[in-house]
Design an enzyme around this catalytic site. Sequence first.
Site, PDB file in Angstrom:
ATOM      1  CG  ASP A   1      28.241   0.396  15.227  1.00  0.00           C
ATOM      2  OD1 ASP A   1      28.003  -0.457  16.091  1.00  0.00           O
ATOM      3  OD2 ASP A   1      28.523   0.101  14.049  1.00  0.00           O
TER       4      ASP A   1
ATOM      5  CG  HIS B   1      26.709  -6.427  17.674  1.00  0.00           C
ATOM      6  ND1 HIS B   1      27.842  -7.013  17.189  1.00  0.00           N
ATOM      7  CD2 HIS B   1      26.581  -5.242  17.004  1.00  0.00           C
ATOM      8  CE1 HIS B   1      28.394  -6.220  16.268  1.00  0.00           C
ATOM      9  NE2 HIS B   1      27.641  -5.142  16.148  1.00  0.00           N
TER      10      HIS B   1
ATOM     11  CD  GLU C   1      32.106  -7.567  16.953  1.00  0.00           C
ATOM     12  OE1 GLU C   1      33.343  -7.516  16.733  1.00  0.00           O
ATOM     13  OE2 GLU C   1      31.346  -6.619  16.713  1.00  0.00           O
TER      14      GLU C   1
ATOM     15  CG  ASP D   1      25.531  -2.320  14.579  1.00  0.00           C
ATOM     16  OD1 ASP D   1      25.485  -2.143  15.807  1.00  0.00           O
ATOM     17  OD2 ASP D   1      26.579  -2.578  13.969  1.00  0.00           O
TER      18      ASP D   1
ATOM     19  CE  LYS E   1      25.325  -5.837  13.365  1.00  0.00           C
ATOM     20  NZ  LYS E   1      26.063  -4.965  12.431  1.00  0.00           N
TER      21      LYS E   1
ATOM     22  CG  ASP F   1      33.008  -1.610  16.444  1.00  0.00           C
ATOM     23  OD1 ASP F   1      33.248  -0.765  15.567  1.00  0.00           O
ATOM     24  OD2 ASP F   1      32.535  -2.735  16.188  1.00  0.00           O
TER      25      ASP F   1
ATOM     26  CG  HIS G   1      38.342  -4.581   9.479  1.00  0.00           C
ATOM     27  ND1 HIS G   1      37.873  -3.410   9.987  1.00  0.00           N
ATOM     28  CD2 HIS G   1      37.420  -5.520   9.798  1.00  0.00           C
ATOM     29  CE1 HIS G   1      36.733  -3.608  10.605  1.00  0.00           C
ATOM     30  NE2 HIS G   1      36.427  -4.896  10.513  1.00  0.00           N
TER      31      HIS G   1
ATOM     32  CG  ASP H   1      40.036  -1.078   8.510  1.00  0.00           C
ATOM     33  OD1 ASP H   1      39.132  -1.091   7.664  1.00  0.00           O
ATOM     34  OD2 ASP H   1      39.884  -1.468   9.692  1.00  0.00           O
TER      35      ASP H   1
ATOM     36  CG  ASP I   1      33.866  -4.417  19.372  1.00  0.00           C
ATOM     37  OD1 ASP I   1      35.065  -4.375  19.730  1.00  0.00           O
ATOM     38  OD2 ASP I   1      33.499  -4.782  18.237  1.00  0.00           O
TER      39      ASP I   1
ATOM     40  CG  MET J   1      41.217  -6.848  18.008  1.00  0.00           C
ATOM     41  SD  MET J   1      40.459  -6.126  16.534  1.00  0.00           S
ATOM     42  CE  MET J   1      38.945  -5.458  17.214  1.00  0.00           C
TER      43      MET J   1
ATOM     44  CD  GLU K   1      29.345  -3.534  18.225  1.00  0.00           C
ATOM     45  OE1 GLU K   1      30.382  -3.902  17.654  1.00  0.00           O
ATOM     46  OE2 GLU K   1      28.444  -2.865  17.683  1.00  0.00           O
TER      47      GLU K   1
HETATM   48  C1  GCO Z   1      29.641  -4.176  12.996  1.00  0.00           C
HETATM   49  C2  GCO Z   1      30.755  -4.838  13.759  1.00  0.00           C
HETATM   50  C3  GCO Z   1      32.114  -4.525  13.254  1.00  0.00           C
HETATM   51  C4  GCO Z   1      33.165  -5.422  13.863  1.00  0.00           C
HETATM   52  C5  GCO Z   1      34.455  -5.199  13.169  1.00  0.00           C
HETATM   53  C6  GCO Z   1      35.606  -5.946  13.790  1.00  0.00           C
HETATM   54  O1  GCO Z   1      28.549  -4.371  13.401  1.00  0.00           O
HETATM   55  O2  GCO Z   1      29.894  -3.491  12.008  1.00  0.00           O
HETATM   56  O3  GCO Z   1      30.603  -4.476  15.092  1.00  0.00           O
HETATM   57  O4  GCO Z   1      32.414  -3.184  13.518  1.00  0.00           O
HETATM   58  O5  GCO Z   1      33.318  -5.219  15.220  1.00  0.00           O
HETATM   59  O6  GCO Z   1      34.295  -5.590  11.848  1.00  0.00           O
HETATM   60  O7  GCO Z   1      35.471  -7.265  13.563  1.00  0.00           O
HETATM   61 MN    MN Z   2      31.944  -4.619  16.704  1.00  0.00          MN
HETATM   62 MN    MN Z   3      28.232  -2.880  15.589  1.00  0.00          MN
END
Ligand code: GCO
Ligand code: MN
Ligand code: MN
Length: 394
Positions: free
Chosen positions: A259, A222, A183, A257, A185, A293, A56, A59, A247, A90, A219
């Site tokens: 991850d 998601h 993306e 979420d 979610k 991700d 990002h 970041d 992702d 990306m 992702e």
């Molecule tokens: C989340 C998202 C993020 C995005 C990231 C890139 O649920 O936090 O998956 O990790 O993928 O902001 O756009």
């Molecule tokens: Mn993501």
């Molecule tokens: Mn996520």
Amino acid sequence: MSANFDPVPADLFTFGLWTVGNPGRDPFGDAVRPVLDPNYLVRKLAAIGAHGVNLHDNDLVPFHATASERDRIVREFQQTLKNTGMCVPMATTNLFSHPIWKDGAFTANDPQVRAFALQKTMRAIDLGVELGAKIFVFWGGREGSEADACRDPRTAWQRMRDAMDFLCGYVRDQRYDLRFALEAKPNEPRGDLYLPTTGHMLHFISTLQHHEMVGVNPEVAHEVMAGLSFPHNVAQAMACNKLFHIDLNGQKIGRYDQDLRFGSEDQKGALLLVRLLEGTLGGERYTGPRHFDAHAYRSEDEAGVWEFAKGCMRTYKILAQKAAAFDADPEVKALIAEPKDAQIDPLLQGGYSKERASKLLALKIDVDAVAKRGLQYERLDQLMVEHLLGVRGQ
Ligand code: GCO
Ligand code: MN
Ligand code: MN
């Protein structure tokens, strides 16, 4: 069969700065790990065999950085990329952390917020292109609502379209070689997010002015949060040539979420996904970056973070080998070989014609005989489980 699952750059594994750099903050607790310098993260990722790093805008460049600070940070980062042989496939914009985004970014009711979202995204696009990115991701973390009466959801949808049409125009006008990946979610951090699944995104894209330059970034977590099959979502995106990025992570159904490390949950779903991406079942192979991700458990120190990152890549490679073995298994091949019918098959392809319709209507089909046939999918699924558990295809 190779027993070496060590990642190499040709595997195209990538991580976000925000993933291996995640300090383990959650809604109930503070950071458990120090924030690490982006240049250090790139060197560590290169050392464990990753291909690239994604980011990002914030970041790398702090929200309040001056233009000259920005340029210095970017120069140093470019030098690190050069020294390590890493790339930035990306980039994306942070449109969710700062309090200004509390009502959304592109869909917010205040035109000043929407204007700032476009400003920030144009600058983040410039930054991404400067670092060599070919894909720009849009994750609408704050594009949603809790008090749903705050705006007509149709207005939100239209505002998203206006923003995408504008930003596609910007990229074209700058003659950037950049494509967008959206993306989806279903929720979190908002109660409900607009465009909640990859299927919604695919339709939304078809309504855009420059739909050819926009695809999806599905992702795992998601789609699983929404209770959907991730491989099915990815397959539809691939079938429409819209899988621009992915992702990868792990997720338990029905949770926030998570991850999690790739492949740490639902190994059958992960195998089916890798099988699809690697094309071992036939069809086209996905050729883009395999982006993780995800982030390490909050129990970990920095050493645990690198174990996590290696685990994501190693599991992907193990599953790729298992997918190839599964699809090469003669018993599997025999079970999934579909019946062929030289008379019927041509009638089912090429759409409607009067001639096909009359031939179809004239067909004699022994409905009871067809219905009685067992399909042996129990055996097929057990074979997949045995491949996964390591007692077959070694
Ligand atoms: C989340 C998202 C993020 C995005 C990231 C890139 O649920 O936090 O998956 O990790 O993928 O902001 O756009
Ligand atoms: Mn993501
Ligand atoms: Mn996520």
